[in-house]
Write a protein that holds these residues in place. Sequence first.
Motif, PDB file in Angstrom:
ATOM      1  N   LEU A  77       0.843  -0.989  -0.182  1.00 14.25           N
ATOM      2  CA  LEU A  77      -0.009  -0.352  -0.614  1.00 14.25           C
ATOM      3  C   LEU A  77       1.066   0.964   0.317  1.00 14.25           C
ATOM      4  CD1 LEU A  77      -2.808  -1.412   2.250  1.00 14.25           C
ATOM      5  CD2 LEU A  77      -2.615  -1.616   0.224  1.00 14.25           C
ATOM      6  N   THR A  78       0.638   2.229  -0.584  1.00 13.00           N
ATOM      7  CA  THR A  78       1.687   3.549  -0.882  1.00 13.00           C
ATOM      8  C   THR A  78       0.610   4.745  -0.854  1.00 13.00           C
ATOM      9  OG1 THR A  78       2.862   2.097  -2.588  1.00 13.00           O
ATOM     10  CG2 THR A  78       3.358   4.504  -2.363  1.00 13.00           C
ATOM     11  N   GLY A  79       0.991   5.671  -0.034  1.00 10.70           N
ATOM     12  CA  GLY A  79       0.077   6.948   0.083  1.00 10.70           C
ATOM     13  C   GLY A  79       1.218   8.225  -0.690  1.00 10.70           C
ATOM     14  N   GLU A  80       0.373   8.998  -0.772  1.00  8.24           N
ATOM     15  CA  GLU A  80       0.283  10.237  -1.784  1.00  8.24           C
ATOM     16  C   GLU A  80       1.502  10.392  -1.122  1.00  8.24           C
ATOM     17  OE1 GLU A  80      -2.861  12.385  -1.187  1.00  8.24           O
ATOM     18  OE2 GLU A  80      -4.580  11.324  -2.296  1.00  8.24           O
ATOM     19  N   GLU A  81       2.427  11.245  -2.503  1.00  6.32           N
ATOM     20  CA  GLU A  81       3.696  12.222  -1.028  1.00  6.32           C
ATOM     21  C   GLU A  81       2.655  13.894  -0.639  1.00  6.32           C
ATOM     22  OE1 GLU A  81       6.333  15.480  -2.706  1.00  6.32           O
ATOM     23  OE2 GLU A  81       5.837  14.104  -3.770  1.00  6.32           O
ATOM     24  N   SER A  82       3.477  13.975   0.581  1.00  7.24           N
ATOM     25  CA  SER A  82       2.173  15.288   1.392  1.00  7.24           C
ATOM     26  C   SER A  82       3.184  16.558   0.665  1.00  7.24           C
ATOM     27  CB  SER A  82       2.910  14.803   3.184  1.00  7.24           C
ATOM     28  OG  SER A  82       2.501  16.284   3.664  1.00  7.24           O
ATOM     29  N   PRO A  83       2.162  17.408  -0.178  1.00  9.85           N
ATOM     30  CA  PRO A  83       2.964  18.672  -0.159  1.00  9.85           C
ATOM     31  C   PRO A  83       3.267  19.768   0.840  1.00  9.85           C
ATOM     32  CG  PRO A  83       0.299  18.465   0.504  1.00  9.85           C
ATOM     33  CD  PRO A  83       0.812  16.690   0.892  1.00  9.85           C
ATOM     34  N   ARG A  84       3.147  19.571   2.502  1.00  9.21           N
ATOM     35  CA  ARG A  84       3.190  20.194   3.124  1.00  9.21           C
ATOM     36  C   ARG A  84       4.946  19.556   3.605  1.00  9.21           C
ATOM     37  NH1 ARG A  84       1.068  22.805   8.531  1.00  9.21           N
ATOM     38  NH2 ARG A  84       2.643  23.930   9.436  1.00  9.21           N
ATOM     39  N   TYR A  85       5.082  18.044   3.619  1.00  5.62           N
ATOM     40  CA  TYR A  85       6.887  17.695   4.060  1.00  5.62           C
ATOM     41  C   TYR A  85       7.482  16.887   3.604  1.00  5.62           C
ATOM     42  CZ  TYR A  85       3.958  19.290   8.549  1.00  5.62           C
ATOM     43  OH  TYR A  85       3.567  20.098   9.638  1.00  5.62           O
ATOM     44  N   HIS A  86       6.434  16.542   3.097  1.00  5.02           N
ATOM     45  CA  HIS A  86       7.747  16.145   1.332  1.00  5.02           C
ATOM     46  C   HIS A  86       8.145  14.389   1.411  1.00  5.02           C
ATOM     47  CE1 HIS A  86       6.738  19.568  -1.567  1.00  5.02           C
ATOM     48  NE2 HIS A  86       6.849  20.589   0.114  1.00  5.02           N
ATOM     49  N   TYR A  87       7.549  13.428   2.461  1.00  8.90           N
ATOM     50  CA  TYR A  87       7.655  12.335   3.150  1.00  8.90           C
ATOM     51  C   TYR A  87       5.835  11.427   1.744  1.00  8.90           C
ATOM     52  CZ  TYR A  87      11.345  13.737   5.860  1.00  8.90           C
ATOM     53  OH  TYR A  87      12.492  13.929   6.547  1.00  8.90           O
ATOM     54  N   ARG A  88       6.776  10.576   1.602  1.00 11.19           N
ATOM     55  CA  ARG A  88       5.659   9.581   1.069  1.00 11.19           C
ATOM     56  C   ARG A  88       5.809   8.084   1.833  1.00 11.19           C
ATOM     57  NH1 ARG A  88       3.237   9.709  -3.924  1.00 11.19           N
ATOM     58  NH2 ARG A  88       4.823  10.753  -4.730  1.00 11.19           N
ATOM     59  N   ILE A  89       4.430   7.968   2.283  1.00 20.01           N
ATOM     60  CA  ILE A  89       5.190   6.461   3.264  1.00 20.01           C
ATOM     61  C   ILE A  89       4.418   5.137   2.124  1.00 20.01           C
ATOM     62  CG2 ILE A  89       3.837   5.384   5.092  1.00 20.01           C
ATOM     63  CD1 ILE A  89       5.177   8.075   5.466  1.00 20.01           C
ATOM     64  N   ARG A  90       4.965   4.147   2.395  1.00 20.28           N
ATOM     65  CA  ARG A  90       4.364   2.927   2.308  1.00 20.28           C
ATOM     66  C   ARG A  90       4.654   2.142   2.828  1.00 20.28           C
ATOM     67  NH1 ARG A  90       8.358   2.061  -2.479  1.00 20.28           N
ATOM     68  NH2 ARG A  90       6.974   3.571  -3.730  1.00 20.28           N
ATOM     69  N   LYS A  91       3.525   1.447   3.155  1.00 20.27           N
ATOM     70  CA  LYS A  91       3.419   0.017   3.388  1.00 20.27           C
ATOM     71  C   LYS A  91       3.241  -1.583   2.931  1.00 20.27           C
ATOM     72  CE  LYS A  91       1.047   2.867   6.891  1.00 20.27           C
ATOM     73  NZ  LYS A  91      -1.088   2.380   7.409  1.00 20.27           N
ATOM     74  N   GLU A  92       3.632  -2.748   3.381  1.00 21.98           N
ATOM     75  CA  GLU A  92       3.842  -3.697   3.487  1.00 21.98           C
ATOM     76  C   GLU A  92       3.435  -4.206   3.897  1.00 21.98           C
ATOM     77  OE1 GLU A  92       7.859  -6.682   1.388  1.00 21.98           O
ATOM     78  OE2 GLU A  92       7.161  -5.321   0.258  1.00 21.98           O
TER      79      GLU A  92
END
Length: 292
Positions: free
Chosen positions: A108-123
């Motif tokens: 599962l892959t999340g959107e990039e945070s436009p404020r903090y510029h991290y993206r989260i992925r969970k496997e």
Amino acid sequence: MLKKILLPLAAALSLGCIAASAQNIKALEDSKYSITAGDLTMTVDAGKGAKILSFQYKGKEVLSQLQRPNAFGSTFWTSPQTEWNWPPVPEYDTKPYTAEQKNGALVLTGEESPRYHYRIRKEFKPAGNCIEVTYSIINEAAVERKIAPWEISRVPSEGVIFFDATPETITPIGLLPITVQDNASWYQVDEARANRKINADGAGWYAYAHDGLVLVKSFEDIDGTQPAPKEAEIQVYVNAGKTFIELEAQGPYTSLKPGEALTWTVRWYLLPFDGDAAPSRALIDLVKSAVK
């Protein structure tokens, strides 16, 4: 002495899960997925922050099901919290994640945070007697930054919590009634009108026992110099009244260049047991027997 005695348990936990049959991933309705490993079933909602909604042994639940915001299931944030304060970042915690299945895992892959510029992925991967959850934090910014992984799991305000940490590493001192017995530090759940939270330098695992089940989490052991500023390897947050408790684990504070990602794995075990949810050698032995 406490840490040295329990290091064999931490080492065993780090080896991974034991192979078993009856493992599968199934798409459910409303963007939900189930991950099954033997008698264990984990339910995840890709459409709402890729949260872990449920973790069950033969249909028996261990996570909080309290239907109010930030009081149920299990989520994942970046650390330190001082970077984003409150509320949780929507792209990490509540917005939809895209889903795909590959190599026997649900990714599962999340959107990039436009404020903090991290993206989260969970496997999520069924692995015999446990379910492995591997989190990734991807630096989408144009500069190098430091960040740490942080898993937050909510459980009912009942039972006992135990982990490997000497009393002098648990802060604030005296905030929770911690006892040392059978080579572990124990918190027998109590009730107070105030919210309370402790930090501890653990040994790569913690456990929670309640209503005939023992939840065990294992993860990379880090020393007291490796967490993010003002954070810790193990944290226990007790919400006011008889509501819910957050069991939290964090990985090492890591420098990421643009485009780089850190990965961090937490292994989820859920074990049946007979007896009281109270400090005992039997609970320690049960954890050891399951993860050897």
